[in-house]
Design an enzyme around this catalytic site. Structure first.
Site, PDB file in Angstrom:
ATOM      1  CG  LEU A 448      -1.958  -1.116   1.318  1.00  0.00           C
ATOM      2  CD1 LEU A 448      -2.682  -1.064   2.660  1.00  0.00           C
ATOM      3  CD2 LEU A 448      -2.956  -1.013   0.175  1.00  0.00           C
ATOM      4  N   GLY A 452       8.125   6.148   7.442  1.00  0.00           N
ATOM      5  CA  GLY A 452       9.390   6.141   8.147  1.00  0.00           C
ATOM      6  C   GLY A 452       9.640   4.853   8.907  1.00  0.00           C
ATOM      7  CG  ASP A 566       3.788  13.667  12.112  1.00  0.00           C
ATOM      8  OD1 ASP A 566       3.736  14.790  11.575  1.00  0.00           O
ATOM      9  OD2 ASP A 566       4.229  12.660  11.530  1.00  0.00           O
TER      10      ASP A 566
END
Length: 729
Positions: A448, A452, A566
């Site tokens: 997919l 990181g 994040d």
């Protein structure tokens, strides 16, 4: 269910003779039905003075735990009784101790039969002349006790007013309705304690509930129509199952899977699903009840002879009474309450006047001899000094600066990593073979994407469930942190957090297995013309509110108080109904509730979504996520990416553009033309207003996520004018 595991036809006669819990069991029956004029008698071996019940149990249950009890609050006294179906088709218990106990008083038919079905449902049915069933007159499934069987309903019949709910026993000896009830409110299971909400399962979606784990043999059913609203479940062929609500608020299934553990919500730790409770001013969260043998030569300070109260009620009453130090039940059958105000010394072996009580104390170690405390103190000092000694030794070996940095790094890692692996294995561990099979040996066709942490693969389990597998790259520092973080986040379950199904650890392999999100990420949909067609204004509003609620849960209502750090469109996944799920917790950190901010030298995140205090000085807090949410909100409204400030002097920076339009009174120009609607103008402008409040330059001026959720829900609540955001210059 397979016939070998079904409820036996002999159960009815057995229970009539021995369900009084402790007496002899000596009768039997060879039929599963009672016809008009027939009956099942009690055994002649019953002992005088005992009280008896009619019930049903699994023949395969060695503990003979009753799954249904007919006369749970009307136990029978005496030795002469029969379960009868009279000539009119009325099912009743006739006994010498009083009036008959009638089950189908309003529904009877001369040509009828009472039958115990394999499902465990005891049914009285009217028959046609050919012996086929014409109409069900009465069934035990309409009157559940403390157990939910496959095919039973929880909910309400809107036509008749029939309410299907569970009620716990008072205790293991007394089956009368006790402290806890379990209901279905149309979207989730709700447990109540004496009428007040105690715990809820979270909304039922896809394969399960938000705040409850379950065995994979179940199929869930939720019905809502003009006639009835209810929840039910079924199982795979050959499986047996029962869900039991016990007297201490525990809710579990045949396999020991806990939906809610006993006393889970009695304290003020934030377990998923527990209702908010305000503790008494005299108690702190480290207070708890301990069963202790104490010296007790006096009488209790107070007694309550109400036999509908059980131990859970006694502890709740004592907990909320600041003068109460200990409690116990009053009667030998575990009902009634007695309370003490004095501190009672712990008994030693051989002491007279010993009594076992449930004592409230603020430490498990209360009453330890003085020398135990000295040993504990010495060990604590040693453990505290050991890392200091190690660091000083390393610093003395040459490069002092490097030694100090190493120690600081170790301390930072201890403080910032959510947890190690010792206390977080509460999700399923998959074998490497099963994951390889599901992903077709990690084929490129199933890949997919990559982050990181490493690549992500789509897979399908043998059950047919689709999954997403994150495979940790061996050289990925981010992936290693995420592996441990996500396994802990799995405990913080919310409908707007992506659900971790399990993990795989074999050799050097580290993998995380999630529920598969068919609509991929918000980034994949929002910034692609074909994808934006799926995002009408109502869908965008639902996504905005879902993200806000997920963040609010992480910040305030989860057990750990987590800052994501994040938040961005690529970390918002969309399920098949376009509901948002916050994902990727590799950079997440626990945030102490009493701390206002934390400073770090390890700045992580995505440019354009980081507030200035974090990007420049490494200072982060819950307001860091609020800022990111504001940027995200502007992107959702406009369908445009926020370009970080850089050499282009702010050209393309969405925050700059939004603030400029706000000052000109032209904020509506920011909205994606594809969703502009005169009927939604006010709501669109309100979303932009909220976004600008979230991206204000000063962290103190930004709202909390709880406040954001409130103003998103209350469409008429007034909003202050925003102060300037950080602007590109």
């Amino acid at each position: 269910m397979g016939s070998s595991e079904c409820l036996s036809s002999a159960i009815l006669s057995l229970i009539l003779s021995c369900v009084w819990l402790g007496g002899p069991c000596s009768c039997s029956a060879g039929t599963d039905s009672i016809k008009p004029g027939e009956g099942l008698p009690f055994s002649e071996n019953l002992l005088p003075g005992h009280r008896h019940l009619l019930g049903i149990w699994y023949t395969s249950d060695v503990n003979n735990k009753k799954v249904w009890v007919a006369n749970r609050d009307k136990p029978i006294s005496g030795t002469n009784a029969n379960l009868m179906l009279d000539g009119n088709g009325t099912l009743m218990i006739i006994h010498s101790g009083g009036d008959p106990i009638v089950f189908n008083s309003n529904q009877a038919s001369g040509n009828s039969i009472a039958t115990l079905l394999d499902s465990g449902n005891f049914v009285v049915a009217a028959l046609n002349t050919d012996g086929s069933v014409k109409q069900t007159l009465w069934e035990s499934f309409d009157d559940p006790t403390d157990t939910l069987l496959p095919g039973m309903k929880l909910g309400i019949n809107l036509k008749t007013g029939q309410n299907w709910s569970l009620a716990s026993w008072i205790n293991e000896q007394v089956p009368a309705p006790g402290t806890f009830t379990l209901e279905w409110n149309g979207t989730q299971l709700v447990m109540k304690r004496r009428g007040d909400i105690y715990w809820s399962s979270g909304i039922l979606k896809d394969l399960g509930f938000e705040f409850a784990t379950h065995h994979n043999i179940y199929y869930f059913i939720s019905v809502c129509n003009d006639n009835e609203i209810y929840f039910s479940y079924s199982v795979q062929d050959g499986a047996i199952s029962k869900w039991v609500l016990n007297s201490r608020g525990g809710f579990f299934d045949t396999y020991g899977t806990l939906f809610a553990k006993e006393d889970m919500c009695d304290r003020y730790d934030k377990y998923p699903g527990c209702a908010m409770q305000e503790p008494p001013t005299c108690r702190t969260r480290d207070y708890q009840f301990m069963k202790q043998s104490v010296l007790n030569s006096g009488y209790p300070s107070l007694m309550n002879i109400d036999t509908s109260l059980g131990l859970s009620d006694c502890q709740a009453i004592c907990w909320n009474n600041c003068s109460c130090t200990a409690c116990n039940t009053l009667f030998t059958n575990g009902t009634g309450c007695q309370f003490w105000r004095d501190k009672l010394p712990r008994a030693q072996v051989g002491d007279a006047n010993q009594e076992e009580l449930y004592v409230l104390s603020s430490s498990e170690d209360i009453g330890k001899p003085w020398w135990i405390w000295i040993i504990i103190l010495v060990v604590a000092v040693f453990l505290f000094m050991l890392p200091v000694f190690c660091c000083s030794q390393r610093n003395s070996r040459g490069d002092g600066k490097m030694g100090k940095t190493s120690c600081e790094r170790r301390k930072s890692s201890t403080a910032n990593t959510l947890s190690d692996s010792k206390d977080i294995d509460n999700v399923k561990q998959f074998s490497l073979v099963s994951v390889m099979t599901a992903t077709n040996n990690f084929s490129d066709e199933n890949k997919l994407g990559k982050g990181g942490f490493g690549p992500v693969y789509k897979g399908k389990l043998s059950t047919g469930q689709e999954i997403a597998v994150k495979r940790l790259s061996r050289d990925s520092e981010q992936g290693s942190a995420q592996f441990y973080n996500e396994r802990l986040i799995a405990k913080q379950q919310h409908r707007n957090l992506v659900r971790l199904l399990g993990y795989c650890i074999e050799g050097e392999e580290r993998m995380l297995i999630y529920e598969f999100m068919p609509n991929r990420s918000l980034e994949d949909v929002l910034f692609v013309p074909a994808g934006r067609k799926m995002l009408d204004w109502n869908t965008r509003c639902n996504i905005i509110e879902g993200i806000a609620q997920g963040l609010d849960y992480l910040h305030k209502h989860s057990r750990l108080n987590i800052v994501h750090r994040d938040l961005k469109t690529s970390n918002i996944l969309l399920d098949h109904d376009m509901n948002p799920k916050i994902s990727d917790f590799g950079t997440a950190r626990i945030f102490e509730p009493n701390a206002s901010e934390v400073k770090t030298n390890n700045i992580v995140g995505t440019p354009g979504f980081m507030p200035p205090e974090y990007a420049m000085w490494g200072v982060y807090s819950q307001k860091t996520d609020v800022y990111s949410f504001g940027v995200l909100l502007l992107e959702i409204v406009s369908s445009k990416m926020n370009i970080p400030c850089g050499s282009n002097d702010g050209a393309g920076n969405l925050i700059n553009h939004a603030w400029k339009l706000w000052g000109e009174g032209n904020s509506l120009e920011l909205v994606d033309q594809a969703v502009r609607d005169p009927h939604s103008t006010t709501q669109m402008l309100r979303c932009i207003h909220i976004a600008l409040l979230c991206v204000q330059n000063s962290a103190e001026e930004r709202p909390t996520m709880s406040q954001v959720c409130s103003i998103l829900t209350n469409k008429t609540e007034g909003l202050p004018n925003p102060n300037p955001p950080p602007l590109c210059t």
